[in-house]
Design an enzyme around this catalytic site. Sequence first.
Site, PDB file in Angstrom:
ATOM      1  NE  ARG A  77       0.857   7.161   6.024  1.00  0.00           N
ATOM      2  CZ  ARG A  77       0.857   6.288   5.017  1.00  0.00           C
ATOM      3  NH1 ARG A  77       0.314   5.087   5.162  1.00  0.00           N
ATOM      4  NH2 ARG A  77       1.415   6.591   3.872  1.00  0.00           N
ATOM      5  CG  HIS A 121      -1.260   7.478  -0.448  1.00  0.00           C
ATOM      6  ND1 HIS A 121      -1.102   7.042   0.850  1.00  0.00           N
ATOM      7  CD2 HIS A 121      -1.501   6.360  -1.175  1.00  0.00           C
ATOM      8  CE1 HIS A 121      -1.266   5.722   0.918  1.00  0.00           C
ATOM      9  NE2 HIS A 121      -1.505   5.279  -0.319  1.00  0.00           N
ATOM     10  CD  GLU A 166       3.083   1.131  -0.243  1.00  0.00           C
ATOM     11  OE1 GLU A 166       2.603   0.924  -1.378  1.00  0.00           O
ATOM     12  OE2 GLU A 166       2.739   0.483   0.756  1.00  0.00           O
ATOM     13  CG  ASN A 302       2.924   1.491   4.173  1.00  0.00           C
ATOM     14  OD1 ASN A 302       2.907   1.960   5.304  1.00  0.00           O
ATOM     15  ND2 ASN A 302       2.514   2.150   3.100  1.00  0.00           N
ATOM     16  CE1 TYR A 304      -2.130  -3.647   3.960  1.00  0.00           C
ATOM     17  CE2 TYR A 304      -0.132  -2.658   3.078  1.00  0.00           C
ATOM     18  CZ  TYR A 304      -1.417  -2.523   3.583  1.00  0.00           C
ATOM     19  OH  TYR A 304      -1.980  -1.280   3.712  1.00  0.00           O
ATOM     20  CD  GLU A 360      -0.576   1.953   3.642  1.00  0.00           C
ATOM     21  OE1 GLU A 360      -0.785   0.896   3.005  1.00  0.00           O
ATOM     22  OE2 GLU A 360      -0.422   3.054   3.099  1.00  0.00           O
TER      23      GLU A 360
HETATM   24  C1  FCB Z   1      -0.629   0.009   0.027  1.00  0.00           C
HETATM   25  C2  FCB Z   1      -1.116   1.408  -0.298  1.00  0.00           C
HETATM   26  C3  FCB Z   1      -2.491   1.706   0.250  1.00  0.00           C
HETATM   27  C4  FCB Z   1      -3.427   0.535   0.089  1.00  0.00           C
HETATM   28  C5  FCB Z   1      -2.795  -0.732   0.615  1.00  0.00           C
HETATM   29  C6  FCB Z   1      -3.686  -1.944   0.539  1.00  0.00           C
HETATM   30  O1  FCB Z   1       0.352  -0.353  -0.878  1.00  0.00           O
HETATM   31  O2  FCB Z   1      -0.218   2.354   0.220  1.00  0.00           O
HETATM   32  O3  FCB Z   1      -2.969   2.857  -0.389  1.00  0.00           O
HETATM   33  O4  FCB Z   1      -3.803   0.417  -1.215  1.00  0.00           O
HETATM   34  O5  FCB Z   1      -1.596  -0.989  -0.064  1.00  0.00           O
END
Ligand code: FCB
Length: 453
Positions: A77, A121, A166, A302, A304, A360
């Site tokens: 990607r 992006h 995002e 995405n 985290y 992500e």
């Molecule tokens: C996300 C972004 C990516 C990167 C990660 C850590 O929000 O899409 O570009 O910065 O965080």
Amino acid sequence: MTSIHFPDGFLWGTATAAYQIEGAWDEDGKGESIWDRLCHTPGMIADGSTGDVACDHYHRWPEDVASMAAMGVKAYRFSIAWPRIFPTGGVQVEPRGVDFYRRLIAALREQDIQPVVTLYHWDLPQALQDRGGWINRDTALRFAEYADFAFRTFGNDVPLWVTHNEPLIAAFFGYGNGTNAPGLRRSRDVLTVGHHLLLSHGLAVQAFRAARLRSATPGAPDPRIGIVLMIWPHHPASRHPRDVAAAQRSDGAMNRLFLEPLFHGRYPDDMLRHFRRRLMVPRVAPGDMEIIAAPIDFLGVNTYTRLIQRADPRDLFVGARQVDPRGPTTAMGWEIYPSCIYEALMKARAYTDLPLYITESGAAFEERIDPDGGIADADRIAYLRDHIAQCRRAIQDGVDLRGYFVWSLLDNFEWNHGFSQRFGLIFTDYGTLKRTWKRSAYWYRDVIAENGV
Ligand code: FCB
């Protein structure tokens, strides 16, 4: 140790974004982007760095593709830098920029790596920013033209197209608190920016359907289109109704504000009411919501970490403040909370039965090359293992999850954190630009080969 396996054809991938890796910011006719402008403004980036050179992927892409082939990744990607193709946002095409992506896509296909292309992006052509950027409705129309050009130029060779990455971050961080490009603090325009981003998504989907793309590979499914949202779980800091409401509002602003229009064709009522009191009102024209909610083929997620929220009237946007993480964190200060994957996928599934991808997932840790030349990033391996396990859990509970993309292929320019955060499977030496596989890259290669952990 038990092992877990994934359905046949599960798409193991890695992810990057143009501004974070390409460099060559003004080469071969590329136009200035809002990120070029922001990084060239003193004081905006933590370590004073810029993406001018970044990982120099613009020149070193053959090495990066070879690395992915050696890792066995099934999909890559990446994003197209809009101003590389349309230096001023539209009309005038820069053929050298087009060639760059054409060669990259061809090289990926030669290695049997599926290109997954994000159109936006965050690197808007500065020329469009000079005309108001995403506050100006016209930018959505320019985006649709750019998307149409990309579909007709590369379309059949790209099985998965992503309109936006995002939009939440582009709107709230670009135009709200101003940490991201274009670095504005125009809170009253934030919802209009978000609306125009979504509108541009819908217009691009229309262009995509009109282009009637057909797979270049006989027998393979035809190209599909979707969008990537940031979906992080929001938890209240306590059971106090004020904190519960705060978490609902932050979830509303960060998750529902994008999920509801895309899948239900309307903005969440509670959030519209909330924002109206803050004089934040999106400028919606008749017919927009139908365009935004046009059917798509998949959703990218995405995620985290989770966010724990406490009510705080001083917060400008949602009246909530994040409290400290309740466990170990990554170098970003983000709590290591593997269940974020499961919760985010379940949240998405509450809105749609479409195929989902984790587009992500990954972590930054402080690391350097050991004297023996290796990088023993056991913490990243543990992070990925535990997050991948949550993907399996979601699949078992009925989620149609089709793939997982590690952020990121290689250490890169982490936006306003500059080069201080290393998310890569591959270590980048920013002095020499030499790439070195971390232990996690070898580990991921085995995960892919075994289709499981
Ligand atoms: C996300 C972004 C990516 C990167 C990660 C850590 O929000 O899409 O570009 O910065 O965080």
